[in-house]
Motif scaffolding. Structure first.
Motif, PDB file in Angstrom:
ATOM      1  N   SER A  28      37.940   4.215  82.531  1.00 20.67           N
ATOM      2  CA  SER A  28      38.824   3.081  82.306  1.00 20.67           C
ATOM      3  C   SER A  28      40.071   3.547  81.561  1.00 20.67           C
ATOM      4  O   SER A  28      39.967   4.147  80.491  1.00 20.67           O
ATOM      5  N   VAL A  29      41.233   3.255  82.115  1.00 22.38           N
ATOM      6  CA  VAL A  29      42.494   3.556  81.450  1.00 22.38           C
ATOM      7  C   VAL A  29      42.856   2.369  80.566  1.00 22.38           C
ATOM      8  O   VAL A  29      42.754   1.217  80.991  1.00 22.38           O
ATOM      9  N   PRO A  30      43.257   2.606  79.314  1.00 23.69           N
ATOM     10  CA  PRO A  30      43.669   1.486  78.464  1.00 23.69           C
ATOM     11  C   PRO A  30      44.761   0.651  79.130  1.00 23.69           C
ATOM     12  O   PRO A  30      45.527   1.145  79.955  1.00 23.69           O
ATOM     13  N   ALA A  31      44.829  -0.614  78.735  1.00 22.87           N
ATOM     14  CA  ALA A  31      45.764  -1.530  79.394  1.00 22.87           C
ATOM     15  C   ALA A  31      47.210  -1.066  79.270  1.00 22.87           C
ATOM     16  O   ALA A  31      47.993  -1.192  80.215  1.00 22.87           O
ATOM     17  N   ASN A  32      47.607  -0.546  78.137  1.00 21.32           N
ATOM     18  CA  ASN A  32      48.964  -0.025  77.940  1.00 21.32           C
ATOM     19  C   ASN A  32      48.870   1.359  77.319  1.00 21.32           C
ATOM     20  O   ASN A  32      49.055   1.525  76.113  1.00 21.32           O
ATOM     21  N   PRO A  33      48.576   2.393  78.123  1.00 21.35           N
ATOM     22  CA  PRO A  33      48.344   3.730  77.567  1.00 21.35           C
ATOM     23  C   PRO A  33      49.632   4.367  77.057  1.00 21.35           C
ATOM     24  O   PRO A  33      50.717   4.119  77.574  1.00 21.35           O
ATOM     25  N   THR A  34      49.509   5.191  76.026  1.00 20.29           N
ATOM     26  CA  THR A  34      50.650   5.911  75.484  1.00 20.29           C
ATOM     27  C   THR A  34      50.650   7.349  76.005  1.00 20.29           C
ATOM     28  O   THR A  34      49.589   7.921  76.305  1.00 20.29           O
ATOM     29  N   VAL A  35      51.834   7.919  76.131  1.00 24.42           N
ATOM     30  CA  VAL A  35      51.959   9.293  76.608  1.00 24.42           C
ATOM     31  C   VAL A  35      51.232  10.232  75.653  1.00 24.42           C
ATOM     32  O   VAL A  35      51.374  10.144  74.434  1.00 24.42           O
ATOM     33  N   GLY A  36      50.438  11.129  76.213  1.00 28.05           N
ATOM     34  CA  GLY A  36      49.674  12.078  75.407  1.00 28.05           C
ATOM     35  C   GLY A  36      48.301  11.590  75.021  1.00 28.05           C
ATOM     36  O   GLY A  36      47.496  12.376  74.499  1.00 28.05           O
ATOM     37  N   ALA A  37      47.991  10.318  75.281  1.00 25.82           N
ATOM     38  CA  ALA A  37      46.672   9.779  74.924  1.00 25.82           C
ATOM     39  C   ALA A  37      45.592  10.387  75.820  1.00 25.82           C
ATOM     40  O   ALA A  37      45.781  10.539  77.028  1.00 25.82           O
ATOM     41  N   THR A  38      44.469  10.732  75.213  1.00 30.13           N
ATOM     42  CA  THR A  38      43.314  11.201  75.973  1.00 30.13           C
ATOM     43  C   THR A  38      42.523   9.991  76.446  1.00 30.13           C
ATOM     44  O   THR A  38      42.085   9.176  75.641  1.00 30.13           O
ATOM     45  N   ILE A  39      42.372   9.861  77.752  1.00 26.01           N
ATOM     46  CA  ILE A  39      41.641   8.709  78.278  1.00 26.01           C
ATOM     47  C   ILE A  39      40.171   9.027  78.531  1.00 26.01           C
ATOM     48  O   ILE A  39      39.361   8.106  78.674  1.00 26.01           O
ATOM     49  N   ALA A  40      39.822  10.311  78.571  1.00 28.21           N
ATOM     50  CA  ALA A  40      38.414  10.671  78.734  1.00 28.21           C
ATOM     51  C   ALA A  40      38.232  12.147  78.410  1.00 28.21           C
ATOM     52  O   ALA A  40      39.078  12.976  78.755  1.00 28.21           O
ATOM     53  N   THR A  41      37.141  12.469  77.725  1.00 31.76           N
ATOM     54  CA  THR A  41      36.712  13.850  77.536  1.00 31.76           C
ATOM     55  C   THR A  41      35.434  14.028  78.341  1.00 31.76           C
ATOM     56  O   THR A  41      34.460  13.290  78.145  1.00 31.76           O
ATOM     57  N   LEU A  42      35.447  14.988  79.250  1.00 33.28           N
ATOM     58  CA  LEU A  42      34.358  15.137  80.214  1.00 33.28           C
ATOM     59  C   LEU A  42      33.251  16.020  79.647  1.00 33.28           C
ATOM     60  O   LEU A  42      33.415  16.677  78.618  1.00 33.28           O
ATOM     61  N   ALA A  43      32.125  16.016  80.347  1.00 30.03           N
ATOM     62  CA  ALA A  43      30.999  16.852  79.926  1.00 30.03           C
ATOM     63  C   ALA A  43      31.430  18.321  79.926  1.00 30.03           C
ATOM     64  O   ALA A  43      32.163  18.758  80.825  1.00 30.03           O
ATOM     65  N   PRO A  44      31.011  19.097  78.940  1.00 31.10           N
ATOM     66  CA  PRO A  44      31.453  20.497  78.867  1.00 31.10           C
ATOM     67  C   PRO A  44      30.918  21.335  80.015  1.00 31.10           C
ATOM     68  O   PRO A  44      29.853  21.054  80.576  1.00 31.10           O
ATOM     69  N   THR A  45      31.673  22.360  80.349  1.00 29.32           N
ATOM     70  CA  THR A  45      31.265  23.342  81.351  1.00 29.32           C
ATOM     71  C   THR A  45      30.796  24.592  80.632  1.00 29.32           C
ATOM     72  O   THR A  45      31.466  25.092  79.726  1.00 29.32           O
ATOM     73  N   HIS A  46      29.638  25.110  81.032  1.00 27.60           N
ATOM     74  CA  HIS A  46      29.066  26.292  80.381  1.00 27.60           C
ATOM     75  C   HIS A  46      29.120  27.476  81.345  1.00 27.60           C
ATOM     76  O   HIS A  46      28.665  27.400  82.486  1.00 27.60           O
ATOM     77  N   LEU A  47      29.691  28.558  80.861  1.00 23.56           N
ATOM     78  CA  LEU A  47      29.886  29.770  81.650  1.00 23.56           C
ATOM     79  C   LEU A  47      29.341  30.943  80.851  1.00 23.56           C
ATOM     80  O   LEU A  47      29.410  30.947  79.619  1.00 23.56           O
ATOM     81  N   GLN A  48      28.802  31.939  81.554  1.00 21.83           N
ATOM     82  CA  GLN A  48      28.411  33.182  80.897  1.00 21.83           C
ATOM     83  C   GLN A  48      29.139  34.358  81.521  1.00 21.83           C
ATOM     84  O   GLN A  48      29.186  34.501  82.752  1.00 21.83           O
ATOM     85  N   MET A  49      29.737  35.174  80.678  1.00 15.36           N
ATOM     86  CA  MET A  49      30.273  36.458  81.100  1.00 15.36           C
ATOM     87  C   MET A  49      29.235  37.503  80.736  1.00 15.36           C
ATOM     88  O   MET A  49      28.839  37.616  79.561  1.00 15.36           O
ATOM     89  N   LEU A  50      28.749  38.257  81.704  1.00 13.97           N
ATOM     90  CA  LEU A  50      27.642  39.193  81.517  1.00 13.97           C
ATOM     91  C   LEU A  50      28.181  40.616  81.609  1.00 13.97           C
ATOM     92  O   LEU A  50      28.741  41.013  82.627  1.00 13.97           O
ATOM     93  N   CYS A  51      28.026  41.378  80.535  1.00 11.63           N
ATOM     94  CA  CYS A  51      28.583  42.730  80.483  1.00 11.63           C
ATOM     95  C   CYS A  51      27.514  43.742  80.072  1.00 11.63           C
ATOM     96  O   CYS A  51      26.597  43.425  79.311  1.00 11.63           O
ATOM     97  N   LYS A  52      27.668  44.972  80.568  1.00 10.62           N
ATOM     98  CA  LYS A  52      26.783  46.056  80.134  1.00 10.62           C
ATOM     99  C   LYS A  52      27.525  47.374  80.217  1.00 10.62           C
ATOM    100  O   LYS A  52      28.532  47.512  80.918  1.00 10.62           O
ATOM    101  N   MET A  53      27.024  48.361  79.475  1.00 12.54           N
ATOM    102  CA  MET A  53      27.579  49.700  79.479  1.00 12.54           C
ATOM    103  C   MET A  53      26.829  50.496  80.537  1.00 12.54           C
ATOM    104  O   MET A  53      25.607  50.695  80.435  1.00 12.54           O
ATOM    105  N   ASP A  54      27.528  50.943  81.585  1.00 11.08           N
ATOM    106  CA  ASP A  54      26.831  51.698  82.625  1.00 11.08           C
ATOM    107  C   ASP A  54      26.887  53.191  82.310  1.00 11.08           C
ATOM    108  O   ASP A  54      27.438  53.618  81.295  1.00 11.08           O
ATOM    109  N   SER A  55      26.335  53.979  83.197  1.00 10.03           N
ATOM    110  CA  SER A  55      26.195  55.416  82.924  1.00 10.03           C
ATOM    111  C   SER A  55      27.361  56.238  83.454  1.00 10.03           C
ATOM    112  O   SER A  55      27.311  57.466  83.422  1.00 10.03           O
ATOM    113  N   SER A  56      28.406  55.572  83.946  1.00 11.34           N
ATOM    114  CA  SER A  56      29.549  56.314  84.475  1.00 11.34           C
ATOM    115  C   SER A  56      30.372  56.894  83.335  1.00 11.34           C
ATOM    116  O   SER A  56      30.417  56.353  82.232  1.00 11.34           O
ATOM    117  N   ALA A  57      31.036  57.965  83.614  1.00  7.46           N
ATOM    118  CA  ALA A  57      31.926  58.560  82.616  1.00  7.46           C
ATOM    119  C   ALA A  57      33.186  57.710  82.490  1.00  7.46           C
ATOM    120  O   ALA A  57      33.646  57.122  83.477  1.00  7.46           O
TER     121      ALA A  57
END
Length: 357
Positions: free
Chosen positions: A54-83
């Motif tokens: 729902s957008v407020p009846a008279n929204p102001t510029v810069g107003a946050t109208i909704a914060t959504l569910a967070p997104t979860h990401l994993q960056m997976l790193c390892k040290m390999d045997s290459s020189a």
């Protein structure tokens, strides 16, 4: 100290390189086959799902109208045997808005397909010392130290992304219901401190697809509705506590677009926790033992609730389907006796919040 300075300079050069590469073609980025630090991604290819907003009846510029569910990401790193054999390195993770620039007047809000509604991204990664970091201009860099045994398991680096929808212009956000279908594609590219000048793309964080309903059913025609009740004699309340007097009709008037069910909740501005049907007099009121009620179009006293546009908010009531044009909500204000009456002036304040489904 010298190594830290060199690494900082190196990452700066790498950042410059990847900016130039992104601006031309992501497919031209190279992949080093001999990096001691190797990384991949889990939890990519996300679609923005906004639900019904729902957008407020008279929204102001810069107003946050909704914060959504967070997104979860994993960056997976390892040290390999290459020189060269290493047990510590640094991952530079770039998140960038592909083919999109911030909306005019903003540095961190990007356009969606809905007019005057943009999207903002905030990145959190404790292992990278990143807290609520914005995607500024068109990208964000997370610099993440990694350590581990050579040939050991992947080390997860957790990233949480908070997205929010923001009003980007005074107007107009179109009245009615608009489908959210498109946001910027947010790409990911990695580079490591042991392979300067080389970077490689990952699957995107966000594909650019979106779903949801942006409901801006009504705009307020009069921001402030002031109601003056008639002067009454204290004898009008001789019936005891609960006696009423001095009713005065008034209306809230809106311009609407069709397509939504409209609900409203009134909030006691003096005491927002008030859930009764009697407004709290303001501190400058001199009358005692008197309160003010607001009646709905059926003549029933309205009970007050929180300032919330969420569905099923306590003491919220349904007005009905939004028309394509003028919507008038008739109300009545009146005095009510609450205790021993002392003559004087009384004032009360209420706010209202609309909700659209």
């Amino acid at each position: 100290m010298g190594n830290d300075t060199q690494r900082s300079d190196l990452l700066s050069l790498m950042r410059l390189f990847v900016r130039v590469a992104f601006s031309s073609c992501i497919g031209m980025l190279s992949l080093s086959a001999h990096a001691a630090l190797t990384c991949t991604t889990a939890g990519a290819n996300n679609v923005i799902n906004a639900g019904s907003i729902s957008v407020p009846a008279n929204p102001t510029v810069g107003a946050t109208i909704a914060t959504l569910a967070p997104t979860h990401l994993q960056m997976l790193c390892k040290m390999d045997s290459s020189a060269p054999v290493e047990t510590t390195a640094t991952l530079g993770a770039y998140f960038y808005a592909e083919s999109a620039h911030p909306v005019a007047g903003f540095t961190d809000v990007f356009p969606t397909n809905v007019q005057s509604v943009g999207i903002r991204y905030r990145f959190n990664a404790p292992a990278c010392n990143a807290s609520n970091v914005p995607m500024y201009d068109w990208d964000v860099l997370l610099t993440c130290p990694v350590s581990g045994e050579v040939g050991g398991p992947y080390v997860p680096i957790d990233v949480t992304v908070i997205t929010s929808l923001v009003v980007t212009a005074n107007g107009p956000i179109p009245l009615g219901v608009r489908e959210l279908t498109t946001v910027p594609l947010v790409g990911i590219a990695y580079e490591t401190s042991d392979t300067p000048g080389s970077s490689w793309p990952q699957s995107p964080l966000y594909t650019g697809a979106a779903s949801g309903r942006i409901v801006h059913a009504c705009a307020i025609n009069q921001p402030d509705a002031s109601v003056t009740l008639p002067t009454v004699n204290s004898s009008a309340f001789s019936g005891g506590v609960g006696s009423v007097a001095g009713p005065q009709s008034f209306s809230l008037v809106f311009s609407c677009g069709s397509g939504a069910q409209v609900s409203i909740v009134l909030t006691d501005n003096t005491d927002p926790s008030n859930r009764s049907n009697v407004l709290t007099p303001t501190a400058d009121s001199t009358a005692k033992g008197i309160g003010i009620q607001i009646l709905n179009d059926k003549g029933a006293p309205v009970s007050f609730g929180p300032d919330s546009s969420e569905p099923f908010t306590i003491n919220q009531w349904v007005i009905g389907r939004s028309p394509n044009g003028r919507l008038e909500v008739p109300l009545t204000a009146r005095y009510i006796r609450t205790g021993n009456v002392v003559a004087g002036a009384i004032r009360a304040l209420a706010t209202f919040t609309m909700s659209y489904q």
